[in-house]
Design a protein around this motif. Structure first.
Motif, PDB file in Angstrom:
ATOM      1  N   TRP A 193      14.472   9.704  -9.744  1.00  0.00           N
ATOM      2  CA  TRP A 193      13.252   9.819 -10.099  1.00  0.00           C
ATOM      3  C   TRP A 193      12.682   8.057 -10.991  1.00  0.00           C
ATOM      4  CZ3 TRP A 193       9.115  12.096  -7.368  1.00  0.00           C
ATOM      5  CH2 TRP A 193       9.714  13.655  -6.778  1.00  0.00           C
ATOM      6  N   ALA A 194      12.970   7.740 -11.539  1.00  0.00           N
ATOM      7  CA  ALA A 194      13.232   6.735 -12.988  1.00  0.00           C
ATOM      8  C   ALA A 194      13.629   5.299 -12.285  1.00  0.00           C
ATOM      9  CB  ALA A 194      13.556   6.863 -13.520  1.00  0.00           C
ATOM     10  N   GLY A 195      14.052   5.624 -11.024  1.00  0.00           N
ATOM     11  CA  GLY A 195      14.662   4.166 -10.026  1.00  0.00           C
ATOM     12  C   GLY A 195      13.507   4.155  -9.245  1.00  0.00           C
ATOM     13  N   LYS A 196      13.098   5.013  -8.100  1.00  0.00           N
ATOM     14  CA  LYS A 196      11.739   4.571  -7.788  1.00  0.00           C
ATOM     15  C   LYS A 196      11.066   4.209  -7.699  1.00  0.00           C
ATOM     16  CE  LYS A 196      13.385   8.483  -4.225  1.00  0.00           C
ATOM     17  NZ  LYS A 196      12.760   9.158  -3.155  1.00  0.00           N
ATOM     18  N   ILE A 197      10.424   4.433  -9.258  1.00  0.00           N
ATOM     19  CA  ILE A 197       9.108   3.568 -10.465  1.00  0.00           C
ATOM     20  C   ILE A 197       9.537   2.067 -10.561  1.00  0.00           C
ATOM     21  CG2 ILE A 197       8.371   3.693 -12.045  1.00  0.00           C
ATOM     22  CD1 ILE A 197       8.459   6.762 -12.060  1.00  0.00           C
ATOM     23  N   VAL A 198      10.864   2.070 -10.320  1.00  0.00           N
ATOM     24  CA  VAL A 198      10.924   0.676 -10.895  1.00  0.00           C
ATOM     25  C   VAL A 198      11.004  -0.225  -9.375  1.00  0.00           C
ATOM     26  CG1 VAL A 198      13.144  -1.419 -11.641  1.00  0.00           C
ATOM     27  CG2 VAL A 198      12.600   0.876 -12.432  1.00  0.00           C
ATOM     28  N   LEU A 199      11.667   0.523  -8.588  1.00  0.00           N
ATOM     29  CA  LEU A 199      11.855  -0.334  -7.525  1.00  0.00           C
ATOM     30  C   LEU A 199      10.652  -0.220  -6.285  1.00  0.00           C
ATOM     31  CD1 LEU A 199      13.407  -0.824  -4.671  1.00  0.00           C
ATOM     32  CD2 LEU A 199      13.159   1.501  -3.744  1.00  0.00           C
ATOM     33  N   TYR A 200       9.386   0.685  -6.262  1.00  0.00           N
ATOM     34  CA  TYR A 200       8.442   0.852  -6.623  1.00  0.00           C
ATOM     35  C   TYR A 200       7.176  -0.811  -6.988  1.00  0.00           C
ATOM     36  CZ  TYR A 200       9.620   4.399  -3.506  1.00  0.00           C
ATOM     37  OH  TYR A 200      10.219   5.326  -2.972  1.00  0.00           O
ATOM     38  N   TYR A 201       7.269  -0.543  -8.259  1.00  0.00           N
ATOM     39  CA  TYR A 201       6.449  -1.378  -9.127  1.00  0.00           C
ATOM     40  C   TYR A 201       7.502  -2.694  -8.119  1.00  0.00           C
ATOM     41  CZ  TYR A 201       3.951   1.062 -11.923  1.00  0.00           C
ATOM     42  OH  TYR A 201       2.580   2.171 -12.415  1.00  0.00           O
ATOM     43  N   TYR A 202       8.822  -2.956  -8.603  1.00  0.00           N
ATOM     44  CA  TYR A 202       9.248  -4.599  -7.808  1.00  0.00           C
ATOM     45  C   TYR A 202       8.070  -4.606  -6.491  1.00  0.00           C
ATOM     46  CZ  TYR A 202      12.686  -8.457  -6.166  1.00  0.00           C
ATOM     47  OH  TYR A 202      13.030  -9.040  -6.134  1.00  0.00           O
ATOM     48  N   TYR A 223       0.423  -1.393   0.119  1.00  0.00           N
ATOM     49  CA  TYR A 223       0.387  -0.495   0.004  1.00  0.00           C
ATOM     50  C   TYR A 223       1.011   1.228   0.136  1.00  0.00           C
ATOM     51  CZ  TYR A 223      -4.050  -3.328   1.716  1.00  0.00           C
ATOM     52  OH  TYR A 223      -4.290  -4.018   1.523  1.00  0.00           O
ATOM     53  N   LEU A 224       1.831   1.342   0.532  1.00  0.00           N
ATOM     54  CA  LEU A 224       2.569   2.224   1.288  1.00  0.00           C
ATOM     55  C   LEU A 224       4.027   2.458  -0.544  1.00  0.00           C
ATOM     56  CD1 LEU A 224       4.290   2.047   4.062  1.00  0.00           C
ATOM     57  CD2 LEU A 224       2.800   4.065   3.279  1.00  0.00           C
ATOM     58  N   SER A 225       3.388   1.276  -1.317  1.00  0.00           N
ATOM     59  CA  SER A 225       4.632   1.689  -2.626  1.00  0.00           C
ATOM     60  C   SER A 225       3.306   2.764  -3.689  1.00  0.00           C
ATOM     61  CB  SER A 225       4.966   0.216  -2.647  1.00  0.00           C
ATOM     62  OG  SER A 225       5.906  -0.276  -2.377  1.00  0.00           O
ATOM     63  N   ILE A 226       1.976   1.839  -3.130  1.00  0.00           N
ATOM     64  CA  ILE A 226       1.291   2.295  -4.155  1.00  0.00           C
ATOM     65  C   ILE A 226       1.038   4.237  -3.981  1.00  0.00           C
ATOM     66  CG2 ILE A 226      -1.310   2.825  -5.199  1.00  0.00           C
ATOM     67  CD1 ILE A 226      -1.935  -0.419  -4.062  1.00  0.00           C
ATOM     68  N   VAL A 227       1.075   4.516  -2.997  1.00  0.00           N
ATOM     69  CA  VAL A 227       1.553   5.850  -2.228  1.00  0.00           C
ATOM     70  C   VAL A 227       2.172   6.637  -2.827  1.00  0.00           C
ATOM     71  CG1 VAL A 227       1.417   7.659  -0.610  1.00  0.00           C
ATOM     72  CG2 VAL A 227      -0.259   5.426  -0.563  1.00  0.00           C
ATOM     73  N   ALA A 228       3.869   5.401  -2.592  1.00  0.00           N
ATOM     74  CA  ALA A 228       4.730   6.214  -3.062  1.00  0.00           C
ATOM     75  C   ALA A 228       4.719   6.276  -5.301  1.00  0.00           C
ATOM     76  CB  ALA A 228       6.052   5.464  -2.940  1.00  0.00           C
ATOM     77  N   LEU A 229       4.072   5.485  -5.559  1.00  0.00           N
ATOM     78  CA  LEU A 229       4.006   5.984  -7.041  1.00  0.00           C
ATOM     79  C   LEU A 229       3.110   6.682  -7.163  1.00  0.00           C
ATOM     80  CD1 LEU A 229       3.764   2.247  -8.020  1.00  0.00           C
ATOM     81  CD2 LEU A 229       5.326   3.388  -8.603  1.00  0.00           C
ATOM     82  N   ALA A 230       2.037   6.851  -6.589  1.00  0.00           N
ATOM     83  CA  ALA A 230       1.282   8.430  -6.939  1.00  0.00           C
ATOM     84  C   ALA A 230       2.443   9.758  -6.848  1.00  0.00           C
ATOM     85  CB  ALA A 230       0.376   8.464  -5.932  1.00  0.00           C
ATOM     86  N   ILE A 261      -3.335   3.919 -11.803  1.00  0.00           N
ATOM     87  CA  ILE A 261      -3.814   4.749 -11.196  1.00  0.00           C
ATOM     88  C   ILE A 261      -3.094   5.864 -10.552  1.00  0.00           C
ATOM     89  CG2 ILE A 261      -6.170   4.705 -10.160  1.00  0.00           C
ATOM     90  CD1 ILE A 261      -7.293   2.124 -10.923  1.00  0.00           C
ATOM     91  N   ALA A 262      -3.349   4.991  -9.597  1.00  0.00           N
ATOM     92  CA  ALA A 262      -2.507   6.441  -8.363  1.00  0.00           C
ATOM     93  C   ALA A 262      -1.472   7.259  -8.862  1.00  0.00           C
ATOM     94  CB  ALA A 262      -1.795   5.549  -6.965  1.00  0.00           C
ATOM     95  N   GLN A 263      -0.010   6.482  -9.542  1.00  0.00           N
ATOM     96  CA  GLN A 263       0.091   7.615 -10.829  1.00  0.00           C
ATOM     97  C   GLN A 263      -0.095   8.562 -11.493  1.00  0.00           C
ATOM     98  OE1 GLN A 263       3.216   4.270 -12.385  1.00  0.00           O
ATOM     99  NE2 GLN A 263       4.469   5.877 -12.101  1.00  0.00           N
ATOM    100  N   SER A 264      -1.128   8.202 -12.094  1.00  0.00           N
ATOM    101  CA  SER A 264      -1.920   9.030 -13.127  1.00  0.00           C
ATOM    102  C   SER A 264      -2.357   9.635 -12.829  1.00  0.00           C
ATOM    103  CB  SER A 264      -2.763   7.940 -13.771  1.00  0.00           C
ATOM    104  OG  SER A 264      -2.279   6.836 -15.239  1.00  0.00           O
ATOM    105  N   PHE A 265      -2.728  10.026 -11.895  1.00  0.00           N
ATOM    106  CA  PHE A 265      -3.946  10.785 -10.843  1.00  0.00           C
ATOM    107  C   PHE A 265      -3.196  11.739 -10.885  1.00  0.00           C
ATOM    108  CE2 PHE A 265      -7.926   7.869 -11.248  1.00  0.00           C
ATOM    109  CZ  PHE A 265      -8.750   8.797 -11.277  1.00  0.00           C
ATOM    110  N   GLY A 266      -1.934  11.653  -9.860  1.00  0.00           N
ATOM    111  CA  GLY A 266      -0.945  11.708  -9.704  1.00  0.00           C
ATOM    112  C   GLY A 266      -0.362  13.525 -10.435  1.00  0.00           C
ATOM    113  N   ALA A 267       0.242  12.704 -11.749  1.00  0.00           N
ATOM    114  CA  ALA A 267       0.779  13.270 -13.501  1.00  0.00           C
ATOM    115  C   ALA A 267      -0.713  14.337 -13.621  1.00  0.00           C
ATOM    116  CB  ALA A 267       1.069  12.372 -14.428  1.00  0.00           C
ATOM    117  N   SER A 268      -1.766  13.755 -13.567  1.00  0.00           N
ATOM    118  CA  SER A 268      -2.615  14.500 -14.158  1.00  0.00           C
ATOM    119  C   SER A 268      -2.609  16.047 -12.753  1.00  0.00           C
ATOM    120  CB  SER A 268      -4.510  14.005 -14.017  1.00  0.00           C
ATOM    121  OG  SER A 268      -4.273  13.305 -13.928  1.00  0.00           O
TER     122      SER A 268
END
Length: 455
Positions: free
Chosen positions: A159-168, A36-43, A188-195
């Motif tokens: 930034w890019a490394g954290k995305i890979v890490l959180y998906y892993y 759950y925290l990884s999803i938040v971190a992705l946002a 979904i969290a990433q997309s809404f954060g970018a929006s």
């Protein structure tokens, strides 16, 4: 009841069983918390943006407005403006795009060598925070642009490394039944954060010029603190139920088709962002970022994302992962075709989240076919492919006489042709052996529960 000091030999065995079950329960809770925290971190990663590029974009927008106001007084300059408009200038941004391309390999190597997620999280968290602080001090001191570019390069690596890490972390810690749902939640969290980022930045920049620096520092600090209490979660990660799905009869065919979908979806989304942003901002392979959006446009963009993800979410209830992949890819193609023929921005804004959903489904499907020991190289390959899509689009743009109109026609023709191939292979891609079909777990997981509850 078991008494302390009892000589009964069964009491020790029962006590050990109870303690073992308690330990497993605790590990399960830790895994879910980290997911759950990884999803938040992705946002939060979607709120990251290069501050120096942001300043340049703002200056370019102000200059364009001033030039438009000046040319409005001279009707004779309209023809020259039309001639200049035909010249397409490609901004290759090597300090940012190359960082994204190189980072997945570096991150996957670090995860493999350390074999400790907490250590990798700490390295990324501390390093990113230090670079963000140094970056802000350089910008405040108006120092040499070369140092600023280097800081932007290193910051983009984090930034890019954290995305890979959180998906892993999401993939390795999720149960088989919940893995697909957790990946969808992350996208979904990433997309809404970018929006939401354009509205946040545009609102703050009016009163605070260095707002993007503060956002980057705040996100880096939150990332550092999010996973600090879970220093021992690597023990539970080794116990995660990750296994390759052997139910597909044609695994090589499924893998090749899925990788092709990822490539086409990434290039398609970059193409749409080029048109929607008028070549004015940094392009993201599967995430929206419209630098010129005001509060009202941001609101509607969030609504479009909600519509797209809700509509595609219903496919997860009734279809298998491979069938959802084809359905999401088809919806993405139809939305892009509507934009191509109708030139309506709403269709393009709907196509971008459908592309993100397609990417998430493809990632989940490849994870189903991949054994645990090959998961890290798989993630590296996928994100290298996704991040290279921007230069793939630039290559097409150069190849086809610097004409974005020709490129978008060619890209969507390729999408349509591959959609036909997937339609022909539908039966083969989703065909399962009978014995595995009965015993196969429900991959929609908690996503099915959420949709059913809403209904």
């Amino acid at each position: 009841m078991i008494e302390l000091g009892s000589n009964d030999p069964d009491s020790g065995r029962d006590s050990g069983t109870v303690c073992g079950r308690f330990s497993i329960a605790i590990d399960g809770k830790i895994q879910r918390c980290v997911i759950y925290l990884s999803i938040v971190a992705l946002a939060l990663t979607s709120l990251g943006y290069d501050p120096f590029l942001r300043v340049e974009e703002r200056k370019a927008a102000e200059a364009a407005e001033a030039e438009a106001a000046y040319e409005s007084f001279y009707a004779g300059l309209e023809e020259e403006a039309d001639e200049d408009a035909d010249d397409i200038e490609i901004n290759y941004q090597p300090n940012l795009y190359l960082a994204r391309i190189l980072t997945p390999c570096l991150t996957c190597w670090l995860i493999t060598k350390s074999n400790d997620l907490h250590l990798v999280n700490t390295i990324c968290g501390l390093g990113h925070l230090a670079v963000s602080l140094f970056y802000m001090f350089l910008m405040l001191s108006r120092d040499v642009n070369a140092l600023v570019s280097i800081c932007g390069f290193i910051s983009e690596i984090f930034w890019a490394g954290k995305i890979v890490l959180y998906y892993y972390q999401i993939l390795s810690l999720s149960d088989v039944t919940d893995r697909y749902a957790n990946i969808i939640y992350g996208v979904i969290a990433q997309s809404f954060g970018a929006s939401l980022l354009p509205w946040i930045v545009n609102s703050l920049e009016e009163s605070w010029e260095q707002s993007q620096h503060i956002i980057n520092i705040a996100v880096a600090l939150i990332h550092l603190l999010l996973f600090h209490p879970f220093g021992h979660c690597e023990e539970s990660s080794k116990q995660g139920s990750f296994e390759a799905n052997k139910a597909y009869k044609f695994q090589t065919l499924v893998s090749i088709s899925t990788l092709s979908v990822i490539i086409l979806s990434a290039i398609s989304n970059v193409t749409l962002q080029w048109f929607l942003n008028n070549n004015e901002t940094l392009l993201r392979s599967f995430l929206p970022f419209f630098v010129g959006d005001d509060a009202w446009e941001t609101f509607w963009n969030v609504v479009y994302h909600g519509i797209a993800f809700t509509f595609l979410g219903f496919f997860c209830i009734f279809l298998s992962t491979s069938q959802v992949l084809f359905a999401a890819f088809l919806v993405n193609f139809l939305a892009g075709t509507a934009y191509l023929y109708l030139e309506e921005d709403i269709a393009a804004r709907l196509a971008i989240p459908t592309g993100a959903f397609t990417f998430a489904t493809a990632l989940a499907l490849l994870a189903e076919l991949c054994p645990r020991d090959r998961l890290i190289p798989l993630l590296g390959i996928i994100f290298v492919i996704v991040n290279t899509a921007t230069y793939g689009y630039f290559g097409l743009l150069t190849l086809f006489w610097s004409s974005p109109d020709i490129v978008i026609i060619v890209v969507w023709a390729a999408n349509g042709f591959f959609a036909l191939i997937l339609a022909v292979l539908w039966r083969e891609l989703s065909q399962l052996s009978r014995e595995d079909r009965v015993a196969r777990p429900d991959r929609s997981g908690s996503f099915r529960t959420v949709i059913t509850t809403i209904s």
